[in-house]
Design a protein around this motif. Structure first.
Motif, PDB file in Angstrom:
ATOM      1  N   ARG A 286      49.262-125.885   7.703  1.00 26.48           N
ATOM      2  CA  ARG A 286      50.720-125.757   7.590  1.00 26.48           C
ATOM      3  C   ARG A 286      51.373-126.086   8.906  1.00 26.48           C
ATOM      4  N   ALA A 287      50.769-125.722  10.012  1.00 28.49           N
ATOM      5  CA  ALA A 287      51.350-125.989  11.333  1.00 28.49           C
ATOM      6  C   ALA A 287      51.369-127.489  11.611  1.00 28.49           C
ATOM      7  N   ARG A 288      50.260-128.186  11.219  1.00 28.34           N
ATOM      8  CA  ARG A 288      50.212-129.640  11.456  1.00 28.34           C
ATOM      9  C   ARG A 288      51.272-130.358  10.620  1.00 28.34           C
ATOM     10  N   VAL A 289      51.448-129.900   9.395  1.00 29.92           N
ATOM     11  CA  VAL A 289      52.467-130.535   8.530  1.00 29.92           C
ATOM     12  C   VAL A 289      53.854-130.305   9.096  1.00 29.92           C
ATOM     13  N   THR A 290      54.076-129.070   9.541  1.00 26.18           N
ATOM     14  CA  THR A 290      55.407-128.767  10.086  1.00 26.18           C
ATOM     15  C   THR A 290      55.684-129.607  11.321  1.00 26.18           C
ATOM     16  N   THR A 291      54.650-129.756  12.166  1.00 20.01           N
ATOM     17  CA  THR A 291      54.816-130.575  13.383  1.00 20.01           C
ATOM     18  C   THR A 291      55.119-132.021  13.021  1.00 20.01           C
TER      19      THR A 291
ATOM     20  N   LEU B 156      56.456-133.161  10.254  1.00 21.81           N
ATOM     21  CA  LEU B 156      57.800-133.277   9.678  1.00 21.81           C
ATOM     22  C   LEU B 156      58.860-133.224  10.772  1.00 21.81           C
ATOM     23  N   ASP B 157      58.660-132.338  11.766  1.00 19.96           N
ATOM     24  CA  ASP B 157      59.618-132.267  12.872  1.00 19.96           C
ATOM     25  C   ASP B 157      59.675-133.606  13.630  1.00 19.96           C
ATOM     26  N   HIS B 158      58.493-134.184  13.814  1.00 18.67           N
ATOM     27  CA  HIS B 158      58.443-135.489  14.530  1.00 18.67           C
ATOM     28  C   HIS B 158      59.152-136.586  13.709  1.00 18.67           C
ATOM     29  N   LEU B 159      58.939-136.550  12.378  1.00 21.42           N
ATOM     30  CA  LEU B 159      59.598-137.546  11.503  1.00 21.42           C
ATOM     31  C   LEU B 159      61.100-137.376  11.551  1.00 21.42           C
ATOM     32  N   ARG B 160      61.552-136.051  11.490  1.00 20.90           N
ATOM     33  CA  ARG B 160      62.994-135.826  11.538  1.00 20.90           C
ATOM     34  C   ARG B 160      63.573-136.323  12.840  1.00 20.90           C
TER      35      ARG B 160
END
Length: 919
Positions: free
Chosen positions: A9-14, A16-20
């Motif tokens: 979950r942490a890797r996905v969140t990271t 997504l933040d980078h994509l945003r």
């Protein structure tokens, strides 16, 4: 397991933040790029608006000021001012240079003040035109050009026109008089530059029902100015479209891309310039009018046409300069740009313009003169032109200007038509005179044939009253309406000449006459022009003559152009030529059409110019009769008493070394004594009996060779005593010239009492020439043939039996004593065996059936040659290898066939028999 899920979950969140973050950066960059683009677009739009309006006027334009006060746009005006200042610093001497350019490009009336030229008639020959024409002046502040601030620098403003550009003028409210002044100023400058006639002006105004530019009224009565119907713009555009096509064809044929290039290369003004002034009303023209106008504008300059459009809202193709009126004295032009205001020259004084127009009109009328004479068609020096490329000669005048006929590759053959009394013969004489005066007999050879019952061309050959002849003429045929075979003979001669020239061209590896003359300068290759007047007689009947003539004419029309062989076909009634219906090959090649007044079907069906043509005029058209090619020409009197003969005598004296033409007159039978075929005869081993004059281009005669071959006898068939006596007389006398005295014996017998004096006269003539000749009585014929047959085996001296009216002796010849052969049997023996032993029979039978009775079952082989007089063709088939014979008896003509030399019978002219009382 829970720890792993948390890490995921942490890797996905990271991620997504980078994509945003990346999307935000991209959107920010796109937003910034759009703002930058919108700024640049707004800046460019403002720059364009300021340039269009002009920097000086931009400061007073509220819309521009409002936009320029925006913070982002504040620097646009200052940047443009710096650019202008930099430009003027680099071009400090610009106004002086402009004055020099205009002075050099607009010499004389094109650029000088009106006081220097207005009222004077132009003198320029019209080979080249000024590049610019003055309309006014413009002023710039000297500070912008490195001068003291407040100093005004003025330079001339001019626009291109002739050969260079079209001109579009847009008016402003209440500026119509000023627009008229600009147009009047330009037109008067042009008219005052060139000699009268070098420029033609066309005026059209959609809103005017009266004359446009009234100061030019005097010129509208001449060819210099034409005012067109305001409701018929289509007519003017069609006229120009046709003119452009004609000029394009003419210049392309000469090898030049435009009329200006042709003038520059030749140094001659082939065509006047044309300026068309079209006044609109600011409203759009009809779509078809716009289409036609654009089409004309695209090719007009190359054809010497310049358009001046006033308030005609359309975008023309090609080069176009503009004048946009601001008020009555000021305008903007495409030549100076929108930043410089042009101060227009004041209007020319109307009174002086009217006077000047009147003087130009008077000079043009004086130049054109009154009715021209035949002498005006002739050059100052004879025979100076070369026909290698083409033949070119004036045939008349239109408004004082010569109208030329061109005969060459582009217009190889001509069709001339006009009803009786329309001037067709006069036109032919004008054409022949103009051509022969320009081209020597080494450059031009004429073959002239007149089918009608007249002597149109007879005077071109030597006669009793005038010994001179036209030295260019090789053949003159007159009164040949009943001798269609002579027309066929001319076509055969031309076909043979075409073959000879084509062979020479192939040998020298060239394709046309001009190249052949370059490669074979020592050869004799003049252009040949064959004139056939009333040529429809060639095709008067549906027979072999028509079929052969049609085939030959089509071939000559198609291939003759490349080898310099040209046809001029003339007729009173083109509509009556059935032979060419469905066979357009000849007419399509006759691209040069000349229509006399009231002529029918010479021009295109929709071209009615000949209907309205006045007397002594002709419509000359080099474009297959299409209306745009029409040129109306007044044809001088060339056929009046003594007019053409005077030129002919001069040419005859100038070219004394050229022999006289062959004259064929169908109304007169040639005398045997005048025939070259007779006078050239001398003793020969194989004598030939002349039977009549050949209907041929060469002065030749038909003959029968009296050799030892079977059937070498001659039969004359028919009841016409005059022609029968002539044929036997010429045959006998010609044979006598080919034997030495004592080497031949003539035995003559006449069984027709009314012919006995003529036969006795011939016998006396033979005796007087030293030959053995005797006239035996009719009652002694049986004894003569009997003794001749008996002595045939030991015959030592050639013997000629000349028998008149053999059929009258048949009853006596058929008498047969028991145990003996009849006289007819002996005659048949002479006919069959005589030629092999040196005895030949020349006999006259007054009917085909009677000749058959004479020959009996032996067939026709014993008569190898015959001449038919008043005998129908269907009777002659047995003596002509069974072929169908097309022959109807004609006065003073005979049908001759010699099976050893002829494939089909040929028409001959029996020689005129000169009686002793005539000598």
């Amino acid at each position: 397991m829970g720890r792993k899920a948390g890490e995921q979950r942490a890797r996905v969140t990271t991620a997504l933040d980078h994509l945003r973050q990346q999307i935000g950066l991209a959107l920010g960059a796109a937003r910034n790029a759009r703002e930058t683009a919108e700024y640049e677009l707004a800046r460019l739009q403002l720059e364009q608006l300021v340039v269009r309006t002009g920097l000086e006027r931009a400061a007073h334009d509220s819309h521009i000021t409002e936009r320029a006060n925006e913070p982002a746009m504040a620097e646009v005006l200052s940047w443009l001012r710096s650019v202008r200042s930099e430009f003027y610093r680099e071009w400090a001497d610009g106004p002086n240079r402009l004055r020099e350019i205009v002075a050099a490009s607009a010499p004389g009336p094109a650029g000088r003040p009106p006081g220097d030229w207005l009222g004077r008639v132009g003198s320029s020959s019209g080979v080249s035109a000024p590049q610019l024409w003055r309309i006014g002046s413009s002023t710039v502040d000297g500070s912008a050009a490195g001068r003291t601030p407040g100093t005004e620098l003025t330079f001339d403003v001019a626009v291109p026109l002739l050969d260079e550009s079209h001109l579009a003028i847009t008016s402003a409210p209440n500026t119509r008089p000023a627009v008229d002044a600009i147009v009047e100023n330009l037109l008067m400058r042009v008219l005052s530059t060139f000699e009268p006639g070098a420029v033609k002006i066309h005026l059209w105004d959609v809103g005017q029902l009266t004359a446009v530019l009234p100061s030019f009224y005097a010129l509208t009565r001449t060819s210099a100015v034409t005012v067109h119907d305001p409701t018929r713009l289509v007519d003017l555009l069609d006229e120009f479209a046709g003119h452009i096509r004609r000029i394009h064809s003419y210049t392309m044929q000469a090898g030049y891309p435009s009329l200006r290039a042709l003038r520059a290369a030749t140094g001659k003004r082939a065509e006047p310039w044309r300026i068309a002034v079209l006044y609109g009303n600011g409203e759009d023209l009809h779509p078809e009018q716009i289409r036609d106008l654009k089409r004309v504008a695209s090719g007009a300059l190359d054809a010497g046409i310049s358009l001046i459009l006033v308030d005609v809202p359309t975008v023309l193709g090609g080069s176009v300069e503009t004048i946009s009126m601001l008020d009555e004295r000021h305008a903007l032009t495409s030549m100076t740009g929108s930043d410089l205001v042009v101060t227009l020259d004041p209007p020319l004084p109307s009174g002086q313009v009217t006077t000047a127009a009147g003087r130009i009109a008077e000079a043009l009328v004086a130049k054109q003169g009154g009715p021209r004479s035949f002498a005006d068609l002739l050059p100052t020096e004879y025979g100076r032109e070369s026909s290698a490329r083409e033949l070119r000669a004036p045939v008349g005048f239109f408004q004082g200007e010569p109208v030329e006929v061109v005969i060459g590759d582009a217009t190889p053959h001509a069709l001339i038509g006009g009803p009786s009394g329309s001037g067709k013969t006069n036109f032919l004489y004008a054409l022949l005179g103009s051509l022969t005066a320009r081209y020597s007999p080494d450059e031009l050879a004429l073959y002239l044939l007149d089918f009608k019952e007249g002597v149109s061309f007879a005077g071109l050959a030597p006669g009793r009253k005038d010994e001179s002849w036209l030295p260019h003429a090789r053949l003159v045929g007159v009164n040949v309406n009943t001798d269609r075979e002579f027309g066929l003979a001319l076509l055969r001669f031309l076909a043979e000449e075409l073959r000879r020239r084509s062979a020479a061209a192939k040998e020298h590896e060239v394709t046309n006459l001009e190249e052949l003359r370059e490669q074979d300068p020592e050869g004799h290759w003049p252009r040949i022009v064959a004139v056939i007047d009333e040529f429809q007689y060639l095709f008067a009947e549906r027979d072999t003559v028509t079929a052969l003539a049609t085939s030959l004419l089509e071939d000559l029309a198609r291939r003759g152009r490349s080898q310099g062989i040209h046809l001029i076909l003339a007729s009173q009634d083109i509509a009556g030529i059935d032979a060419f219906w469905g066979k357009p090959a000849v007419f399509e090649q006759c691209t040069l059409r000349i229509a006399m007044p009231k002529a029918r079907r010479v021009l295109a069906d929709t071209n009615q110019a000949a209907v309205a043509a006045p007397k002594w005029h002709a419509v000359v058209n080099h474009d297959s009769g299409i209306a745009h090619g029409n040129q109306l020409a007044h044809v001088p009197d060339a056929s009046g008493k003594g007019v053409f003969p005077a030129l002919q005598r001069e040419l005859w004296q100038a070219y004394a070394g050229h022999g006289q033409p062959r004259l064929f007159d169908g109304a007169h039978a040639p005398a045997l004594e005048d025939s070259a075929a007779f006078t050239s005869l001398a003793p020969a081993e194989r004598p030939r009996a002349l039977v009549g004059q050949s209907i041929d281009v060469a002065d030749a005669a038909h003959s029968v060779e009296l050799s030892a071959a079977p059937g070498r006898n001659l039969a004359v068939l028919g009841t016409s005593a005059k022609e029968a006596l002539s044929i036997l007389d010429s045959a006998t006398r010609s044979l006598a010239r080919q034997y030495r005295q004592g080497d031949v014996e003539f035995v003559l017998c006449c069984l027709v009492d009314r012919c006995l004096p003529a036969v006795r006269e011939l016998t006396d003539r033979l005796v007087a020439e030293g030959h053995k000749a005797g006239l035996v009585a009719a009652d002694d014929l049986t004894e003569v043939v009997t003794t001749s047959a008996a002595a045939l085996a030991g015959l030592e001296t050639p013997r000629i039996l000349v028998l008149y009216g053999v059929d009258a002796a048949l009853p006596a010849l058929e008498h047969k004593e028991p145990g003996k052969q009849s006289g007819l049997d002996h005659l048949r023996t002479l006919l069959k065996q005589g030629p092999g032993r040196g005895l030949h029979v020349l006999g006259w039978w007054r009917g085909v059936a009677r000749l058959k009775d004479t020959l009996g079952f032996a067939g026709t082989d014993d008569i190898g040659a015959w001449a038919a007089l008043d005998v129908q063709g269907n009777e002659l088939a047995p003596f002509c290898a069974g072929q169908v014979v097309h022959w109807s008896p004609r006065q003073d003509r005979a049908l001759f066939f010699d099976r050893t030399t002829h494939s089909s019978p040929e028409v001959i002219i029996p020689f005129h028999r000169t009686e002793a009382s005539d000598e």
